[in-house]
Write an enzyme that holds these catalytic residues in place. Structure first.
Site, PDB file in Angstrom:
ATOM      1  N   LYS A   1     -65.441 137.445  -5.626  1.00 13.63           N
ATOM      2  CA  LYS A   1     -65.215 139.067  -5.972  1.00 13.63           C
ATOM      3  C   LYS A   1     -66.389 139.197  -7.126  1.00 13.63           C
ATOM      4  O   LYS A   1     -66.249 138.854  -7.742  1.00 13.63           O
ATOM      5  CB  LYS A   1     -64.285 139.068  -6.474  1.00 13.63           C
ATOM      6  N   HIS A  48     -58.847 137.059  -9.797  1.00 13.39           N
ATOM      7  CA  HIS A  48     -59.352 137.532  -8.546  1.00 13.39           C
ATOM      8  C   HIS A  48     -60.174 135.588  -8.555  1.00 13.39           C
ATOM      9  O   HIS A  48     -61.056 135.554  -9.008  1.00 13.39           O
ATOM     10  CB  HIS A  48     -60.428 138.487  -8.292  1.00 13.39           C
ATOM     11  N   ASN A 107     -56.573 149.656  -4.103  1.00 10.87           N
ATOM     12  CA  ASN A 107     -55.294 148.597  -3.409  1.00 10.87           C
ATOM     13  C   ASN A 107     -54.671 149.365  -2.133  1.00 10.87           C
ATOM     14  O   ASN A 107     -53.664 150.091  -2.131  1.00 10.87           O
ATOM     15  CB  ASN A 107     -54.421 147.671  -4.182  1.00 10.87           C
ATOM     16  N   ALA A 149     -58.242 154.011  -0.981  1.00 14.04           N
ATOM     17  CA  ALA A 149     -57.161 153.086  -2.216  1.00 14.04           C
ATOM     18  C   ALA A 149     -58.165 151.937  -3.065  1.00 14.04           C
ATOM     19  O   ALA A 149     -58.325 151.157  -1.817  1.00 14.04           O
ATOM     20  CB  ALA A 149     -55.911 153.522  -1.595  1.00 14.04           C
TER      21      ALA A 149
END
Length: 268
Positions: free
Chosen positions: A160, A156, A125, A123
């Site tokens: 990142k 973000h 998140n 996933a």
């Protein structure tokens, strides 16, 4: 009931620290391993040193030592590293929870293939709140399919390395699927110069990078005379760590299979 034996990849990173702390605090889990890259400054140190705790688990770069005795690996690293770890997990029957983002199609296919042998939660998140938000977006999209322009805005921290975020892309996929579109065909990821009028069938993406923003995601449904915004903001990576532990518990009785957090939370 025996405790879940969990190893953490990327043990010296921000997310790695949060995962280690969560495992140490969980009554039903025990930390069995901590894996990091060969040039990590923490190799050979106790995995709990950043907390001022002695866990008896040493940070290792050798995967066979780091995963010895582990039943689960939680991995929030980078695609190339995760795929190497995944291969080891398949060969050694270790369940894996993958929160890494930025995989290409080949990487995603490799994960799906591995899930034929071991159980995998994959996933973008792991936050419970984000995944409930995904369900809300599915409901909203079905009602705003016509007459509303759809934009996904994400923000973000400066460190990142991929954009748009995996969460933003997943939100786009959820919306596109809900209204019968293919995100690969309708996604717009950049605008510059004279672009012409907005195509109402598209889903737009905007990316912000700066400071220490943990993760903000907003989906805007802009119609004539009204705007609807569905927003999730993360203030701490602890939500991802707790979601990862829920994923481990979900996999406890799963021999193999590919799952996501919608499965874990029973939202499908």
């Amino acid at each position: 009931m025996s405790k879940m034996k969990i190893a953490i990849a990327g043990a010296n990173g921000r997310m790695g620290h949060m995962l280690i702390e969560a495992v140490l605090k969980a009554d039903d889990a025990v930390l069995t391993g901590a894996l990091d890259v060969p040039d990590s400054p923490n190799l050979g140190n106790d995995a709990g040193m950043f907390l001022g705790e002695k866990t008896g688990v040493t940070v290792e770069s050798d995967i066979s030592r780091a995963l010895e005795g582990a039943e689960y690996l939680i991995d929030f690293t980078r695609p190339e590293g995760t795929l190497k770890h995944l291969d080891y997990c398949v060969k050694n029957n270790i369940k894996i929870i993958i929160g890494t983002t930025g995989f290409d199609e080949a990487g995603k296919k490799t994960i799906a293939k591995a899930a034929e042998t071991i159980s995998v939660v994959f996933a973008p998140n792991m936050s419970v709140g984000v995944n409930v938000t995904m369900k809300l977006l599915e409901i909203a999209a079905k009602n705003f399919a016509e007459g509303y322009d759809i934009e996904v805005i994400e923000a973000h921290h400066r460190h990142k390395v991929d954009a748009p975020s995996g969460t933003a892309l997943k939100m786009g996929e959820v919306i596109a699927n809900a209204i019968g579109r293919d995100l690969k065909e309708c996604g717009v990821f950049s605008r510059e110069g004279i672009t012409g009028e907005r195509d109402p069938s598209t889903i737009g993406f905007s990316t912000i990078r700066g400071g220490d923003i943990v993760g903000d995601h907003t989906v805007l449904f802009a119609g004539t005379g009204e705007r609807i915004e569905i927003t999730h903001k993360s203030a701490s990576r602890a939500t991802y760590a707790q979601g990862s532990l829920r994923a481990c518990r979900f996999l406890a009785d799963k021999k193999n299979g590919l799952f996501d957090m919608q499965d874990v939370l029973g939202l499908k």
